[in-house]
Design a protein around this motif. Structure first.
Motif, short mmCIF file in Angstrom:
data_model
loop_
_atom_site.label_atom_id
_atom_site.label_comp_id
_atom_site.label_asym_id
_atom_site.label_seq_id
_atom_site.Cartn_x
_atom_site.Cartn_y
_atom_site.Cartn_z
N ALA A 277 0.85 -1.18 0.00
CA ALA A 277 0.00 0.00 0.00
C ALA A 277 0.89 1.23 0.00
CB ALA A 277 -0.91 0.01 1.23
N THR A 278 0.35 2.30 -0.54
CA THR A 278 1.05 3.58 -0.57
C THR A 278 0.55 4.44 0.58
OG1 THR A 278 1.26 3.46 -2.97
CG2 THR A 278 1.54 5.63 -1.94
N LEU A 279 1.49 4.95 1.33
CA LEU A 279 1.14 5.83 2.44
C LEU A 279 1.64 7.22 2.11
CD1 LEU A 279 2.11 3.55 5.47
CD2 LEU A 279 -0.11 3.80 4.34
N ASP A 280 0.72 8.16 2.07
CA ASP A 280 1.06 9.55 1.75
C ASP A 280 1.20 10.35 3.03
OD1 ASP A 280 0.93 9.04 -1.02
OD2 ASP A 280 -1.27 9.19 -0.94
N GLN A 281 1.70 11.58 2.79
CA GLN A 281 1.80 12.54 3.88
C GLN A 281 2.63 12.01 5.05
OE1 GLN A 281 -2.23 13.58 4.79
NE2 GLN A 281 -2.50 14.77 2.94
N ILE A 282 3.72 11.38 4.71
CA ILE A 282 4.65 10.97 5.76
C ILE A 282 5.52 12.17 6.09
CG2 ILE A 282 6.49 9.37 6.39
CD1 ILE A 282 3.75 8.09 5.93
N PRO A 283 5.49 12.67 7.29
CA PRO A 283 6.25 13.87 7.61
C PRO A 283 7.74 13.58 7.71
CG PRO A 283 5.19 13.05 9.57
CD PRO A 283 4.73 12.18 8.44
N PHE A 284 8.53 14.61 7.39
CA PHE A 284 9.98 14.49 7.50
C PHE A 284 10.40 14.81 8.94
CE2 PHE A 284 14.01 16.80 7.73
CZ PHE A 284 14.87 15.82 7.26
N GLY A 285 11.47 14.17 9.31
CA GLY A 285 12.08 14.56 10.57
C GLY A 285 12.09 13.50 11.64
N ASP A 286 11.17 12.61 11.58
CA ASP A 286 11.12 11.61 12.65
C ASP A 286 10.56 10.32 12.06
OD1 ASP A 286 11.38 10.42 15.07
OD2 ASP A 286 10.04 11.80 16.16
N ASP A 582 23.80 24.01 4.21
CA ASP A 582 24.15 23.68 2.82
C ASP A 582 22.94 23.19 2.03
OD1 ASP A 582 25.79 23.48 0.63
OD2 ASP A 582 26.45 21.43 1.14
N ASN A 583 21.83 23.91 2.21
CA ASN A 583 20.58 23.54 1.53
C ASN A 583 20.12 22.13 1.87
OD1 ASN A 583 19.48 25.71 0.29
ND2 ASN A 583 20.57 25.44 -1.65
N ARG A 584 20.46 21.70 3.02
CA ARG A 584 19.98 20.42 3.51
C ARG A 584 19.43 20.61 4.93
NH1 ARG A 584 25.09 16.57 2.47
NH2 ARG A 584 26.16 18.56 2.87
N VAL A 585 18.56 19.75 5.28
CA VAL A 585 17.98 19.80 6.62
C VAL A 585 18.22 18.45 7.28
CG1 VAL A 585 15.88 20.14 7.98
CG2 VAL A 585 16.17 21.34 5.82
N ILE A 586 18.72 18.53 8.50
CA ILE A 586 18.90 17.30 9.26
C ILE A 586 18.14 17.44 10.57
CG2 ILE A 586 21.04 18.05 10.40
CD1 ILE A 586 22.00 15.08 10.10
N SER A 587 17.47 16.36 10.94
CA SER A 587 16.72 16.39 12.19
C SER A 587 17.54 15.73 13.29
CB SER A 587 15.37 15.65 12.03
OG SER A 587 15.60 14.26 11.97
N SER A 588 17.12 16.01 14.49
CA SER A 588 17.85 15.42 15.62
C SER A 588 17.78 13.90 15.61
CB SER A 588 17.30 15.97 16.94
OG SER A 588 15.90 15.74 17.00
N GLU A 589 16.80 13.33 14.88
CA GLU A 589 16.74 11.87 14.78
C GLU A 589 17.65 11.36 13.68
OE1 GLU A 589 15.26 9.72 16.78
OE2 GLU A 589 14.64 11.39 18.07
N GLY A 590 18.31 12.28 12.96
CA GLY A 590 19.27 11.88 11.96
C GLY A 590 18.73 11.77 10.57
N PHE A 591 17.53 12.28 10.31
CA PHE A 591 16.98 12.23 8.96
C PHE A 591 17.42 13.47 8.19
CE2 PHE A 591 14.02 9.66 11.48
CZ PHE A 591 14.17 8.47 10.80
N LEU A 592 17.80 13.24 6.97
CA LEU A 592 18.40 14.29 6.16
C LEU A 592 17.65 14.38 4.84
CD1 LEU A 592 20.90 16.21 5.83
CD2 LEU A 592 22.02 14.30 4.65
N ARG A 593 17.42 15.63 4.40
CA ARG A 593 16.81 15.80 3.09
C ARG A 593 17.29 17.12 2.49
NH1 ARG A 593 10.83 16.97 2.09
NH2 ARG A 593 11.81 18.05 0.34
N ASP A 594 17.14 17.21 1.20
CA ASP A 594 17.57 18.41 0.49
C ASP A 594 16.47 19.46 0.50
OD1 ASP A 594 20.00 17.23 -0.12
OD2 ASP A 594 19.24 16.37 -2.01
N VAL A 595 16.92 20.69 0.33
CA VAL A 595 15.98 21.80 0.18
C VAL A 595 15.79 22.04 -1.30
CG1 VAL A 595 15.62 24.28 0.57
CG2 VAL A 595 16.65 22.84 2.36
N ASN A 596 14.56 22.17 -1.67
CA ASN A 596 14.26 22.45 -3.08
C ASN A 596 14.10 23.95 -3.26
OD1 ASN A 596 14.18 19.67 -3.75
ND2 ASN A 596 12.11 19.57 -2.86
N GLU A 597 15.07 24.52 -3.88
CA GLU A 597 14.98 25.97 -4.10
C GLU A 597 14.02 26.26 -5.25
OE1 GLU A 597 18.26 28.80 -3.41
OE2 GLU A 597 19.54 27.01 -3.60
#
Lengths: 597, 244
Positions: A277-286, A582-597
């Motif tokens: 199944a596809t799960l949408d709206q999974i938040p970033f960060g945790d 550096d146009n990236r976001v890291i959360s305290s849980e260690g998840f990292l993603r790029d920023v889309n300019e």
């Protein structure tokens, strides 16, 4: 002569026999071919077609023997007489405890006259002996014994539980209880049961034999089959994942899968082969919890189900490194991640760990914005760490520098080996003082007492160059050699300086975040009237990143143009933080993603 | 009352003979032995006794029947007389026996009630003077008898090969009178034979009782008592008669 003749005649005649002997007979012919018809009625408890004796059972009998005369009645159990009577109807009590448990033969035997009317019949020297046996009689004088469940195995698309047959009499039914779901079913005479509810997981069955004398439990029988569980997931895009799980192994009992992420609508899948199944709206960060439950067909409308374990999905890259704060040095692409008393230096591109250090005791590790100055704080000491190896290289003698042994409450690390720290005497009462220290030379540059109210005494922030430092409500200017009081309104707990140090974000609780100009110490701008959490400035782009609980999104904001660069669904980890670099976001849980300019 | 009158007449007859002179023919004494066939009449108490026994057995389901009751039986009599001018008188002793049986039998056994009665009679005899010639003489004789009767009652039940038996012995005393007639034929002087017929009528009889205890009487029915109360008809042959 005549007299002699008289005597002789007299003697001869007197010797003649005159005794009388009766004679004659009266013989009567009697028909001996007729046979009497008798019936016997014995009244007892009768179960399963067999006669059962229980404790203190009342047995009664009735004999229909017509005109025959009843002499004696015996009721025997095997060879033992348990009752002797002389009436055509009678009853008596019988205590089977007097006999061993097992099968016995009950027999009722009685003797009657022959009814022929002969003199032997009349005198009781002739008669009939009748008897009737009542098959196998089971005497049960001990508590019923529990059975054992023999096996549980998948069969017919479900789980079949089987057990040994209860061979003792007085059986009423079996009672099988399951722990998954919790239910009990009564089975009249079966020795196996196709559980209509079992769809996997660990289940315990308990079998009871229901009898009038008690219902002993069997030992618990455990069976386990892996329930449908999430196997893996794939990230489809920034906020959606595709999850896969194992198929239910009991198609007969299967009802549906229900899968859904936390705080999202669940999906109901009734095809047993639909295992993705596809799960949408999974938040970033945790981590996001995904609930997979499988429901039996028999109880789809109830809450009985098997949980497929706690499954975690996320979006972004899971670095595996916790990062309460991050300092990125563009020059050497070093990324320093700190989480309380642990610091690691990573390659900015590969995120490979290159060096790390962990404080031996409770404390904090702070890093200057340029990454050249790393200081570890413990309660009573301060250590400077090498920026490459992250190993302690210098520990100044604070007691010698400030005149008393300090209890270090907070530190703020600026470039150029400049360290601010707040301390109070380790022993005895004493007010907090704020110190400026050159950690390379070990020189105390200045000190100033704290005069503002104490609220967050472990909060301390400074600009990159160290010209401003704020501790709790004490906002100071430092010119390189001397402190001056600057302001006492903003609390360091909610202050985040920009890299240039000309303004800061003040994100006070419950109020919209504001950008405060350092020169005027007034707000130039309010961030969309939203409350901001965990603000951070990208040292490369200068963008401001913060988490807004309004819509639960992370936003990247260009302060200069006052425009939103990017925003996406996110969740702020508990007591956690986001760091933009550096146009990236890291959360305290260690998840990292790029920023889309 | 009539039985006493009859008895009194015989006693007077006997007394009269004693006071007369002896026979003028020269013989003074007579001795004879008679054998009789005794036929029993009456015996009402015995009939009731038999019916009572039948009833008792019938009450327990055994249909006992009387198969024999006082049949005619032989008896013996010995008599010694003394001749007188008009009568002969003397004493007599007689033996007789009778009885009966009630019986039932089937394939399994039998029930028998036997009773045997034996009578010893002691008699005084008076016989009238003979009528006829020297060859044939007719006599009319009367006797008063004291009869001693013994009744043995035996009850036997036999079932298969086992039997039980009860025996009861009783006795009774009675007296009776017996008028009769005789025909005497002379063979030669002093020796004769003849015929005899008489009816022994009981005047009084005790109830049968245990020996030595008259109060221990046999009773049956509603207090009836068993007595030797029958009438005997004796038809006999005088086997030998000696006059001397």
């Amino acid at each position: 002569m005549r007299f002699t003749g008289c005597l002789l005649s007299l003697l001869v005649l007197l010797s003649c026999e005159t005794n009388f002997e009766p004679s004659g007979s009266n013989f009567v012919e009697i028909d001996t071919t007729a046979q009497p018809i008798v019936t016997v009625n014995l009244s007892m408890q009768d179960t399963l077609g067999l006669l059962i004796l229980d404790d203190q059972v009342s047995l009664s009998y009735e004999l229909e023997i017509g005109n025959l005369k009843l002499y004696e009645v015996h009721v025997t159990l095997d060879d033992a007489i348990i009752f002797t009577g002389h009436s055509r109807t009678d009853n008596f009590y019988y205590d089977p405890n007097d006999y061993s448990e097992g099968n016995h033969t009950l027999r009722i035997e009685f003797i009657t006259s022959s009814g022929r009317g002969s003199i032997a019949d009349i005198s009781g020297a002739e008669g009939y002996q009748f008897y009737q046996e009542y098959g196998i009689l089971n005497i049960r004088n001990s508590f019923p014994e529990p059975l054992s469940i023999l096996n549980a195995a998948p069969d017919q698309g479900g789980l079949v539980v089987s057990w040994e047959k209860y061979t003792r009499l007085n059986f009423e039914s079996y009672s099988l209880s399951s722990s998954l779901p919790l239910y009990t079913t009564y089975l009249p005479d079966d020795t196996s049961f196709l559980d209509p509810h079992y769809i996997g997981g660990e289940v315990e069955y308990t079998l009871r034999v229901v009898t009038p004398d008690g219902s002993p439990y069997s030992e618990r029988f455990s069976y386990q089959s892996p329930p449908p569980e999430m196997i893996r997931f794939e990230q489809l895009d920034e906020n959606s994942v595709q999850v896969y799980w194992s198929k239910c192994r009991f198609p007969t009992n299967f009802g549906k899968y229900i899968i859904g992420a936390a705080n999202q609508s669940a999906q109901y899948l009734t095809n047993i082969d639909d295992t993705t199944a596809t799960l949408d709206q999974i938040p970033f960060g945790d981590y996001t919890y995904v609930n997979l439950s499988t429901h039996p067909k028999s109880q789809q409308d109830t809450h009985e189900y098997i949980q497929g374990g706690e499954n975690l999905v996320w979006v972004g890259t899971n670095t595996g490194h916790r990062a309460q704060s991050a300092v990125y040095v563009p020059e050497n692409e070093n990324l320093y991640l700190t989480s309380r008393w642990v610091v690691g230096r990573y390659d900015g591109d590969s995120l490979n760990l290159e060096a790390s250090y962990e404080l031996p005791t409770y404390g904090t590790i702070e890093i200057s914005p340029d990454g050249s100055h790393i200081v570890a704080r413990e309660n009573y000491s301060i250590s400077r760490l090498d920026s490459e190896t992250l190993q302690p290289v210098f520990e100044p003698d604070l007691a010698a520098l400030i005149g008393w042994a300090p209890h270090v409450r907070a530190i703020a690390v600026a470039n150029d080996n400049l360290l601010f720290f707040a301390a109070q005497p380790a022993t005895g009462p004493g007010d907090l003082e704020i110190f400026a220290l050159n950690t390379e030379q070990g020189i105390l540059l200045d000190r100033i007492s704290k005069t503002s109210p104490e609220n967050y005494v472990e909060a301390m922030e400074c600009t990159a160059e160290g010209d401003y430092v704020v501790h709790d409500y004490e906002f100071l200017h430092f010119d390189g050699s001397q402190f001056t009081r600057h302001h006492n309104y903003y609390n360091a707990e909610f202050v985040t300086f920009n890299p240039e140090g000309d303004y800061f974000v003040y994100a006070f609780l419950g109020e919209p975040a504001k950008l405060i100009n350092m020169a005027t110490m007034v707000s130039d701008m309010t961030l969309n009237s939203t409350q901001a959490f965990s603000p951070s400035f990208d040292p490369v782009t200068g963008y401001l990143g913060f988490y807004s609980n309004q819509g639960e999104r992370y936003k990247i904001y260009n302060v200069e143009t006052q425009s939103t660069i990017d925003h996406f669904s996110a969740t702020l980890p508990t007591n956690g933080a986001f760091t933009l670099f550096d146009n990236r976001v890291i959360s305290s849980e260690g998840f990292l993603r790029d920023v889309n300019e | 009352m009539s039985r006493y009158i009859l008895t009194s007449m015989i006693l007077l007859q006997l007394l009269a003979s004693l006071v007369q002179s002896a026979d003028t023919t020269g013989n003074k004494h007579h001795f004879d032995v008679s054998g009789s066939q005794t036929i029993y009449w009456g015996a009402e108490s015995l009939k009731e006794f038999e019916e009572s026994i039948e009833g008792q057995y019938a009450s327990i389901g055994i249909p006992l029947k009387v198969v024999q009751s006082l049949p005619a039986t032989p008896s013996l009599r010995v008599r010694v007389l003394r001749y007188f001018p008009r009568y002969s008188a003397g004493a007599a002793f007689s033996l007789s026996g009778t009885g009966g049986r009630l019986h039932y039998a089937d394939y399994s056994g039998s029930a028998t009630v036997d009773y045997k009665i034996s009578n010893n009679s002691y008699s005084l005899v008076v016989r009238s003077k003979n009528f006829g010639n020297s060859k044939i003489r007719f006599h009319q004789a009367n006797q008063i008898n004291l009869k001693q009767s013994v009744c043995i009652l035996t009850e036997t039940v036999e079932v298969w090969d086992e039997s039980t038996s009860d025996k009861l012995t009783m006795e009774s005393l009675a007296y009776s009178v017996e008028p009769g007639v005789e025909i005497e034929m002379a063979v030669f002087d002093g020796l004769s034979f003849g015929f005899y017929m008489g009816a022994d009528i009981t005047m009084y009889a005790d109830a049968f009782h245990l020996p030595g205890n008259k109060n221990a009487k046999l009773q049956f029915g509603q207090g009836q008592e068993l007595k030797p109360d029958w009438i005997e008809l004796n038809i006999g042959l005088k086997l030998i008669g000696l006059s001397f």
